[in-house]
Design an enzyme around this catalytic site. Structure first.
Site, PDB file in Angstrom:
ATOM      1  N   CYS A   1     -19.635-136.869   7.347  1.00  0.00           N
ATOM      2  CA  CYS A   1     -20.053-135.544   7.829  1.00  0.00           C
ATOM      3  C   CYS A   1     -20.054-135.413   9.359  1.00  0.00           C
ATOM      4  O   CYS A   1     -19.842-134.320   9.886  1.00  0.00           O
ATOM      5  CB  CYS A   1     -21.437-135.215   7.274  1.00  0.00           C
ATOM      6  SG  CYS A   1     -22.586-136.575   7.361  1.00  0.00           S
TER       7      CYS A   1
ATOM      8  N   ARG B   1     -31.181-140.040  13.152  1.00  0.00           N
ATOM      9  CA  ARG B   1     -31.700-139.016  12.230  1.00  0.00           C
ATOM     10  C   ARG B   1     -32.819-138.256  12.939  1.00  0.00           C
ATOM     11  O   ARG B   1     -33.681-138.868  13.580  1.00  0.00           O
ATOM     12  CB  ARG B   1     -32.244-139.709  10.969  1.00  0.00           C
ATOM     13  CG  ARG B   1     -32.573-138.750   9.859  1.00  0.00           C
ATOM     14  CD  ARG B   1     -31.364-138.233   9.129  1.00  0.00           C
ATOM     15  NE  ARG B   1     -30.741-139.208   8.264  1.00  0.00           N
ATOM     16  CZ  ARG B   1     -29.582-138.992   7.640  1.00  0.00           C
ATOM     17  NH1 ARG B   1     -28.928-137.850   7.779  1.00  0.00           N
ATOM     18  NH2 ARG B   1     -29.063-139.938   6.880  1.00  0.00           N
TER      19      ARG B   1
ATOM     20  N   HIS C   1     -25.878-130.997  11.604  1.00  0.00           N
ATOM     21  CA  HIS C   1     -25.789-132.165  12.486  1.00  0.00           C
ATOM     22  C   HIS C   1     -25.342-131.712  13.894  1.00  0.00           C
ATOM     23  O   HIS C   1     -24.509-130.816  14.022  1.00  0.00           O
ATOM     24  CB  HIS C   1     -24.745-133.160  11.974  1.00  0.00           C
ATOM     25  CG  HIS C   1     -25.147-133.912  10.733  1.00  0.00           C
ATOM     26  ND1 HIS C   1     -26.366-133.795  10.116  1.00  0.00           N
ATOM     27  CD2 HIS C   1     -24.445-134.834  10.005  1.00  0.00           C
ATOM     28  CE1 HIS C   1     -26.406-134.605   9.067  1.00  0.00           C
ATOM     29  NE2 HIS C   1     -25.259-135.239   8.964  1.00  0.00           N
TER      30      HIS C   1
ATOM     31  N   ASN D   1     -23.577-129.867   8.070  1.00  0.00           N
ATOM     32  CA  ASN D   1     -23.092-131.094   7.421  1.00  0.00           C
ATOM     33  C   ASN D   1     -22.795-130.908   5.943  1.00  0.00           C
ATOM     34  O   ASN D   1     -21.899-131.533   5.395  1.00  0.00           O
ATOM     35  CB  ASN D   1     -24.082-132.243   7.611  1.00  0.00           C
ATOM     36  CG  ASN D   1     -25.510-131.866   7.304  1.00  0.00           C
ATOM     37  OD1 ASN D   1     -26.101-131.042   8.015  1.00  0.00           O
ATOM     38  ND2 ASN D   1     -26.076-132.428   6.253  1.00  0.00           N
TER      39      ASN D   1
HETATM   40  N1  LIG Z   1     -25.479-134.471   2.259  1.00  0.00           N
HETATM   41  C1  LIG Z   1     -24.467-134.505   3.101  1.00  0.00           C
HETATM   42  O1  LIG Z   1     -24.489-133.907   4.210  1.00  0.00           O
HETATM   43  C2  LIG Z   1     -23.246-135.292   2.750  1.00  0.00           C
HETATM   44  C3  LIG Z   1     -22.136-135.174   3.587  1.00  0.00           C
HETATM   45  C4  LIG Z   1     -20.990-135.894   3.272  1.00  0.00           C
HETATM   46  C5  LIG Z   1     -20.975-136.704   2.163  1.00  0.00           C
HETATM   47  N2  LIG Z   1     -22.068-136.815   1.368  1.00  0.00           N
HETATM   48  C6  LIG Z   1     -21.990-137.705   0.206  1.00  0.00           C
HETATM   49  O2  LIG Z   1     -22.012-136.929  -0.981  1.00  0.00           O
HETATM   50  C7  LIG Z   1     -22.706-137.658  -2.005  1.00  0.00           C
HETATM   51  C8  LIG Z   1     -23.811-136.772  -2.580  1.00  0.00           C
HETATM   52  O3  LIG Z   1     -24.648-136.325  -1.548  1.00  0.00           O
HETATM   53  P1  LIG Z   1     -25.761-135.208  -1.777  1.00  0.00           P
HETATM   54  O4  LIG Z   1     -26.275-134.925  -0.422  1.00  0.00           O
HETATM   55  O5  LIG Z   1     -25.269-134.098  -2.614  1.00  0.00           O
HETATM   56  O6  LIG Z   1     -26.866-136.047  -2.598  1.00  0.00           O
HETATM   57  P2  LIG Z   1     -27.973-135.539  -3.650  1.00  0.00           P
HETATM   58  O7  LIG Z   1     -28.501-134.210  -3.279  1.00  0.00           O
HETATM   59  O8  LIG Z   1     -28.930-136.671  -3.761  1.00  0.00           O
HETATM   60  O9  LIG Z   1     -27.179-135.395  -5.026  1.00  0.00           O
HETATM   61  C9  LIG Z   1     -26.710-136.522  -5.729  1.00  0.00           C
HETATM   62  C10 LIG Z   1     -25.890-136.089  -6.922  1.00  0.00           C
HETATM   63  O10 LIG Z   1     -25.416-137.273  -7.570  1.00  0.00           O
HETATM   64  C11 LIG Z   1     -25.824-137.242  -8.929  1.00  0.00           C
HETATM   65  N3  LIG Z   1     -26.088-138.575  -9.430  1.00  0.00           N
HETATM   66  C12 LIG Z   1     -27.062-139.438  -9.038  1.00  0.00           C
HETATM   67  N4  LIG Z   1     -27.042-140.549  -9.818  1.00  0.00           N
HETATM   68  C13 LIG Z   1     -26.059-140.352 -10.727  1.00  0.00           C
HETATM   69  C14 LIG Z   1     -25.549-141.117 -11.821  1.00  0.00           C
HETATM   70  N5  LIG Z   1     -26.056-142.312 -12.130  1.00  0.00           N
HETATM   71  N6  LIG Z   1     -24.517-140.619 -12.545  1.00  0.00           N
HETATM   72  C15 LIG Z   1     -23.990-139.414 -12.235  1.00  0.00           C
HETATM   73  N7  LIG Z   1     -24.433-138.635 -11.223  1.00  0.00           N
HETATM   74  C16 LIG Z   1     -25.442-139.104 -10.483  1.00  0.00           C
HETATM   75  C17 LIG Z   1     -27.087-136.411  -8.934  1.00  0.00           C
HETATM   76  O11 LIG Z   1     -27.327-135.968 -10.257  1.00  0.00           O
HETATM   77  P3  LIG Z   1     -28.833-135.723 -10.805  1.00  0.00           P
HETATM   78  O12 LIG Z   1     -29.231-134.372 -10.293  1.00  0.00           O
HETATM   79  O13 LIG Z   1     -28.640-135.761 -12.279  1.00  0.00           O
HETATM   80  O14 LIG Z   1     -29.672-136.837 -10.270  1.00  0.00           O
HETATM   81  C18 LIG Z   1     -26.697-135.315  -7.963  1.00  0.00           C
HETATM   82  O15 LIG Z   1     -25.869-134.371  -8.593  1.00  0.00           O
HETATM   83  C19 LIG Z   1     -23.197-138.955  -1.345  1.00  0.00           C
HETATM   84  O16 LIG Z   1     -22.265-139.970  -1.594  1.00  0.00           O
HETATM   85  C20 LIG Z   1     -23.185-138.625   0.127  1.00  0.00           C
HETATM   86  O17 LIG Z   1     -23.016-139.764   0.916  1.00  0.00           O
HETATM   87  C21 LIG Z   1     -23.197-136.108   1.630  1.00  0.00           C
END
Ligand SMILES: NC(=O)c1ccc[n+]([C@@H]2O[C@H](COP(=O)([O-])OP(=O)(O)OC[C@H]3O[C@@H](n4cnc5c(N)ncnc54)[C@H](OP(=O)(O)O)[C@@H]3O)[C@@H](O)[C@H]2O)c1
Length: 356
Positions: A144, A253, A260, A330
């Site tokens: 990001c 952070r 960001h 981000n």
């Molecule tokens: N946030 C950012 O700014 C950002 C930017 C770039 C990349 N990313 C990447 O994108 C990914 C997700 O980020 P996020 O911010 O959206 O996180 P998040 O809000 O914590 O969401 C996580 C997602 O993954 C699912 N998940 C968790 N455990 C799982 C499992 N065992 N099997 C299948 N699905 C599962 C969750 O489902 P449930 O609801 O069922 O738990 C939820 O849909 C991460 O790898 C992160 O590094 C994030």
């Protein structure tokens, strides 16, 4: 500033893609659903995939609802486009089987960013890599903080040449997902009530983020840097095709919910003129340069699909040193929007099932 319209539906496709959204209940996944609707991305169907905890829930998606499927048991037959944002280990385990089933995978995690068979794409910088289907069937979405930085470094490299980049990031809680946002809100409320309240148990942010800043994001590596900082260096080199680019990052952070910011010092090879540099940056797709005042995560939120740039200047003692401040959403620019723009270009190039 120029705006880019979605290329998606402009070119005729046999039929719009069938989408699977892995991590569709998370912060990035929900942002992605919002953007599909806002940008009018044409699709035939959307499946939501998440953890067994969410399986069976019925949730809104553009044009209707979808019942969440468990990643463990879902198959990807008939899926043309699969977006993964559920974490690195899950992408490593499941994205290849989606690609093997014929989907073009756009992966938001760190799993494939340095994989030579999977291009690492910022559409405004190296979108031409989407002219053909990758060997692995997977396109990696960069980190990001890397995405907005690469979008500014590219024209600076072309005009002035890059010698060295030194960046300090100010990264929001939403970078830690929905639970990061929830923790910052709860921690802030608890500390407002009692400033000596203990840090949240098992804080995602070490000592807690409310009224604090934390100079460590992701794993600490042996050399004392962090994985987040290493990602910024390695990914920038790959996206800009500058294998030996000298880039140093310190990733911090901060107690901001979303958006960001980065303070960037760029040593260039030719003397830079501030007025020309400002015009150059402002001419980039979906970039706004603030000539008065400067952007912050709060003020930039009014135009969340732009990279906001402010305080463009040169060092008074060194005209080959450029300094600037950037702010980018981000969840959108750093994740879901970049992923959707990859998909828009991939569809336009005819490398997505249904459009092939
Ligand atoms: N946030 C950012 O700014 C950002 C930017 C770039 C990349 N990313 C990447 O994108 C990914 C997700 O980020 P996020 O911010 O959206 O996180 P998040 O809000 O914590 O969401 C996580 C997602 O993954 C699912 N998940 C968790 N455990 C799982 C499992 N065992 N099997 C299948 N699905 C599962 C969750 O489902 P449930 O609801 O069922 O738990 C939820 O849909 C991460 O790898 C992160 O590094 C994030």
């Amino acid at each position: 500033m120029t705006a880019t319209l979605p290329e998606t539906t402009a070119r005729a496709t046999a039929r719009p893609p069938r989408i699977a959204l892995v991590g569709g209940t998370g912060a990035v996944g929900r942002t992605f659903l919002e953007l599909i609707a806002q940008r009018g991305f044409a699709f035939e169907s959307i499946r939501l995939v998440a953890s067994p905890r969410s399986a069976g829930r019925t949730l809104p998606v553009p044009g209707g609802t979808a019942v969440v499927e468990s990643l463990e048991t879902c198959d990807f037959d008939g899926v043309d486009l699969a977006f993964f944002s559920a974490g690195t280990p899950l992408s490593a385990a499941h994205a290849p089987r989606a690609a093997a089933a014929g989907a073009l995978v756009v992966d938001n995690t760190n799993a494939f960013r340095m994989d030579p068979a999977s291009p690492l794409v910022v559409p405004q910088v190296n979108g031409d890599l989407l002219a053909r289907r990758p060997e692995s069937g997977i396109v990696a979405n960069p980190n990001c903080s890397t995405i907005p930085l690469a979008r500014l470094l590219k024209p600076i490299q072309e005009r002035y040449g890059l010698d060295r980049v030194t960046v300090s990031t100010y990264q929001a809680a939403s970078g830690g997902g929905q639970s990061g946002i929830d923790e910052l809100r709860a921690d802030t409320a608890a500390r407002l009530a009692d400033f000596s309240a203990p840090a949240p148990e098992d804080s995602k942010f070490g000592p807690g983020l409310a009224f604090n800043v934390v100079p460590a994001i992701d794993k600490l590596l042996e050399h004392g840097g962090t994985l987040e900082e290493q990602k910024m260096r390695q990914e920038s080199r790959r996206i800009l095709d500058l294998g030996s680019l000298d880039l140093t990052a310190t990733c911090v952070r901060v107690p901001v919910v979303n958006g960001h910011s980065e303070a960037v010092v760029i040593d260039v090879q030719q003397e830079a003129d501030v007025r020309e540099l400002t015009t150059l940056l402002d001419a980039q797709e979906e970039v706004r340069v603030w000539r008065e005042g400067w952007p912050t995560p709060r003020t930039a939120a009014a135009e969340p699909d732009l990279v906001h740039v402010g305080r463009v200047r040169t060092d008074p003692e060194n005209p080959r040193r450029v300094l600037l401040w950037l702010v980018a959403d981000n969840l959108r620019i750093g994740a879901a929007l970049n992923a959707l723009q990859i998909a828009e270009k991939a569809v336009a190039h005819g490398i997505v099932g249904g459009s092939r």
